[in-house]
Design an enzyme around this catalytic site. Structure first.
Site: not given
Ligand SMILES: Cc1cc2nc3c(=O)[nH]c(=O)nc-3n(C[C@H](O)[C@H](O)[C@H](O)COP(=O)(O)OP(=O)(O)OC[C@H]3O[C@@H](n4cnc5c(N)ncnc54)[C@H](O)[C@@H]3O)c2cc1C
Length: 465
Positions: A264, A442
């Site tokens: 972190g 598509h």
């Protein structure tokens, strides 16, 4: 370079949050001074988003050349020449850095280079000069953190800053922390040929992500030969002849050439005059309200310095929000759940909104669908696996349509690019039936978004129940 002076806005820190604020404020005709001690662009451009994504792209090229036979294409993978990878990475950074400097100059923002310190609620001292402003914006960002007793030496025990400069591929690495940074470096180094083990204290990789996404990532990492120890705290590290030996809380020992500490990042706020001038802080983070106002009326704070998600686009949004507020616009608070998040590993993990666990914790009744990438033509062409999980409010009446979409969680190659549509769905309060009516081209991976919403709206197309 300007020598002191008065401005409408003085911004301390030229990273994502600070420079976004400067750019937007200039659009309101504000006179802006942007103070930076290193390079404008900050962590994201020089030590974060951009260099890591360049490494990840090189990793993808390595994997493509290694796996090209799968597609009937004969190539041979000869290896990684790290200095050449670094030169490509640096080329990308330099080009964007130049572009940013010229954009700032074109908006007539005064860049002041030097180590700044808040001198009063309306001024910053730099290089012996004082820059006063009607308003001051604090944007000093964050720096890598370590654990108590774990010393980073920059050679065998390193942070992401060191890892980005490494001029060789380590033969093996232990990565402490399975968050975004740890997972991305694990992905890069594995693609470059290293043996990698991630140590994570939480029970899953990417602890802030949806559990179902983490499970898919973990399966994929296992297949790629990336090891991980979950639910296991780090205990200690010692040096060996060839690298490091790490001892875990369960007694297990791991050896590797180096240890990357990715536990972190903490705020850069010490000794900068913040508290002395009345800015309240919690564990080093500057406290702000929903509009990034601090406890001092003439001071705002943005980016990693405040305790909001540590993402460049969050810094941009906060910086822009402050500039607009100071420009007199009516600004709305940021819905942090609606911020898109991406981990750019292979496979990618992307999400927006809340997880199933968060919905349960908030007492929200939900309906969910998991659409596997195996049913999506383009994903099969790319030979990637993963899923799209969509979470929506349960129907108000039995047999009715689900309500608002609350979370979209994607895993698979290239799914990061799909999260932009997902964030529109979440942030515009769309319902599955609204999205089901939209036609997706598509064959694209975007169809997984359409298909998952078709299924939630009760009209599945290519979907096995
Ligand atoms: C390895 C890594 C990968 C990342 N990848 C991503 C990603 O893919 N996507 C994403 O959205 N985010 C990513 N991040 C996070 C992102 O980089 C940060 O959220 C973002 O940079 C925060 O911006 P900031 O302006 O708050 O702080 P910073 O970018 O840290 O900027 C702060 C600036 O202030 C300057 N400064 C500090 N103190 C002073 C002073 N006293 N005087 C003058 N100047 C000062 C610093 O030099 C710095 O330039 C990544 C971070 C890391 C470390």
């Amino acid at each position: 370079m300007a020598e002191g002076g008065h401005y409408d806005i003085v911004i301390l820190g030229g990273g994502s949050g600070g420079y976004a604020c400067a750019l937007r404020a200039a659009e309101f005709g504000k006179r802006v001074a942007l103070i930076e001690k290193d390079k404008v662009g900050g962590t994201c451009l020089h030590r974060g988003c951009i260099p890591t994504k360049a490494l990840l792209h090189a990793a993808e090229v390595a994997d493509s050349s290694r796996e090209s036979e799968k597609f009937g294409v004969r190539t041979s993978f000869e290896g990684i020449e790290m200095p050449a990878v670094l030169s490509y990475q640096q080329g990308v950074v330099e080009r964007l850095w130049k572009g940013l400097q010229s954009t700032l100059a074109s908006r007539k923002i005064d860049m002041i280079y030097g180590d700044g310190k808040l001198a009063s609620p309306t001024s910053v001292a730099v290089n012996g000069a004082t820059y006063t402003g009607d308003h001051v914006v604090l944007a000093t960002g964050s720096a890598p953190r370590s654990l108590p007793g774990l010393t980073v030496d920059g050679v065998r025990v390193i942070t992401s800053d060191d890892a980005l400069r490494l001029d060789r591929v380590p033969s093996s690495a232990i990565i402490l922390g399975g968050g975004v940074i740890g997972v991305e470096f694990a992905s890069v180094w594995r693609s470059f040929g290293a043996e990698v083990t991630i140590v994570e204290m939480a029970p899953q990789l990417l602890p802030l992500e949806e559990e179902a996404s983490a499970k898919v990532l973990q399966r994929a990492f296992r297949r790629r030969g990336i090891g991980f120890e979950l639910g296991t705290p780090f205990q200690s590290v010692s040096y060996t002849d060839s690298g490091v030996q790490v001892t875990l809380g369960n007694g297990k020992q791991l050896a590797a050439e180096l240890l990357l500490v990715a536990v972190g990042r903490g705020p850069v706020s010490a000794d900068l005059g913040y508290e002395e001038n009345g800015v309240t802080m919690t564990r080093g983070w500057v406290d702000v309200d929903q509009l990034c106002r601090t406890s001092v009326p003439t001071i705002s704070a943005v980016g990693d310095l405040i305790n909001t998600p540590q993402l460049a686009h969050v810094g941009f949004a906060e910086g822009i929000g402050v500039a607009e507020r100071l420009g007199g616009l009516d600004v709305r608070p940021i819905d942090y759940d609606g911020v898109p998040r991406i981990t750019y590993s292979d496979p990618e993990v992307a999400s927006v909104g809340i997880s199933s666990a968060q919905a349960a914790a908030r007492g929200i009744n939900v309906v969910e669908v998991n659409y596997p990438l195996g049913g999506n033509g383009k994903s099969v062409i790319l030979q990637t696996q993963g899923q799209a999980k969509v979470i929506a409010e349960a129907p108000a009446t039995p047999g009715g349509q689900p309500g608002r979409v609350l979370g979209i969680h994607l895993v698979g190659a290239r799914v990061g690019e799909l999260i932009a549509e997902a964030q529109l769905i979440y942030n515009w309060d769309a319902e599955p039936d609204d999205v089901a009516a939209l036609i997706h081209p598509h064959p694209t991976q975007s169809e997984i978004i359409g298909e998952a919403h078709l299924a939630l709206a009760g009209k599945p197309l290519h979907f096995h129940a």
